[in-house]
Design an enzyme around this catalytic site. Sequence first.
Site, mmCIF file in Angstrom:
data_model
loop_
_atom_site.group_PDB
_atom_site.id
_atom_site.type_symbol
_atom_site.label_atom_id
_atom_site.label_comp_id
_atom_site.label_asym_id
_atom_site.label_seq_id
_atom_site.Cartn_x
_atom_site.Cartn_y
_atom_site.Cartn_z
ATOM 1 N N GLU A 8 31.741 48.068 -17.329
ATOM 2 C CA GLU A 8 31.783 47.079 -16.260
ATOM 3 C C GLU A 8 32.047 46.260 -17.454
ATOM 4 O O GLU A 8 31.228 45.609 -17.280
ATOM 5 C CB GLU A 8 30.621 46.950 -15.491
ATOM 6 C CG GLU A 8 29.937 48.221 -14.872
ATOM 7 C CD GLU A 8 28.841 47.693 -14.104
ATOM 8 O OE1 GLU A 8 28.335 48.415 -13.487
ATOM 9 O OE2 GLU A 8 27.967 47.151 -15.065
ATOM 10 N N ASP A 128 29.035 51.841 -0.682
ATOM 11 C CA ASP A 128 27.452 50.536 -1.126
ATOM 12 C C ASP A 128 26.684 50.028 -0.566
ATOM 13 O O ASP A 128 27.172 49.381 0.538
ATOM 14 C CB ASP A 128 28.714 49.349 -1.850
ATOM 15 C CG ASP A 128 29.446 50.197 -2.501
ATOM 16 O OD1 ASP A 128 28.899 50.843 -4.461
ATOM 17 O OD2 ASP A 128 30.594 49.587 -3.020
#
Length: 247
Positions: A8, A128
């Site tokens: 990330e 999510d």
Amino acid sequence: MIIYPTMELQNGKCVTLHRGRLEEPSIYHVDPVETAIGWAAEGAEWVHVTDFDAVAGTGNNDELIEEIIRRTATSVQLAGGFRTRERVEQWIDKGAGRIALGTMPARDPETFKVLARDFPDQIVLAVDIWQGQLMTDGWKQPAAIQPEVFLQQFSNDPLAAVMITDIDSDIDQPDESLGVISSLAGQTPHRVIASGSVREIDDIARLKYVPNIDGTLVGRALFSRDVNLAEALEIAKPKPEKTADFI
């Protein structure tokens, strides 16, 4: 099961977040490109990259990601800030193997469906979850649709996979996260990629036998060296069925 070693990116650095909080990253002082090259050398088939600056709308790590795609001998799955058809097409043209989208399918499902049809097996639906709610816009906005209904909306589209993340779960409580992910995995006919549920090597062994889970992202556990990538890849391999011996 496929292991997706995961990085990330924020401001050109590899980071991880605690419960999706972009303002509280843990920073790892490693070279992102060399890290991805190393993962490929260890046998990874895929590398997953999320651009947190694109998620937040504060910039991007485009040049760095292009270099990762160009120099890494593996397929690259991208996520973060893909809100338009043009940006998705741009990165597929640049060599991305897959693109994961979460906000677009919630806001503009028809455009998402067209992308899935135009790029079969390259579009991933990102789901999510925070406290049972579907979240969009960098995990900031709850969507006005239940996660199960959201999944069913795309049941007949040619998706590469569905990626399910339990944002609210803490990495130290993987059982809770696995429960959320495995429950939703049963609501879709697509292959499911679990995200956020690997803390140690035993978690991979457990995920392997959860129905419909085809892969898992492994990020923080790799950077903290709690999981060895080569060992994880070996555990994830399918085991040959025993056959009877005939005389």
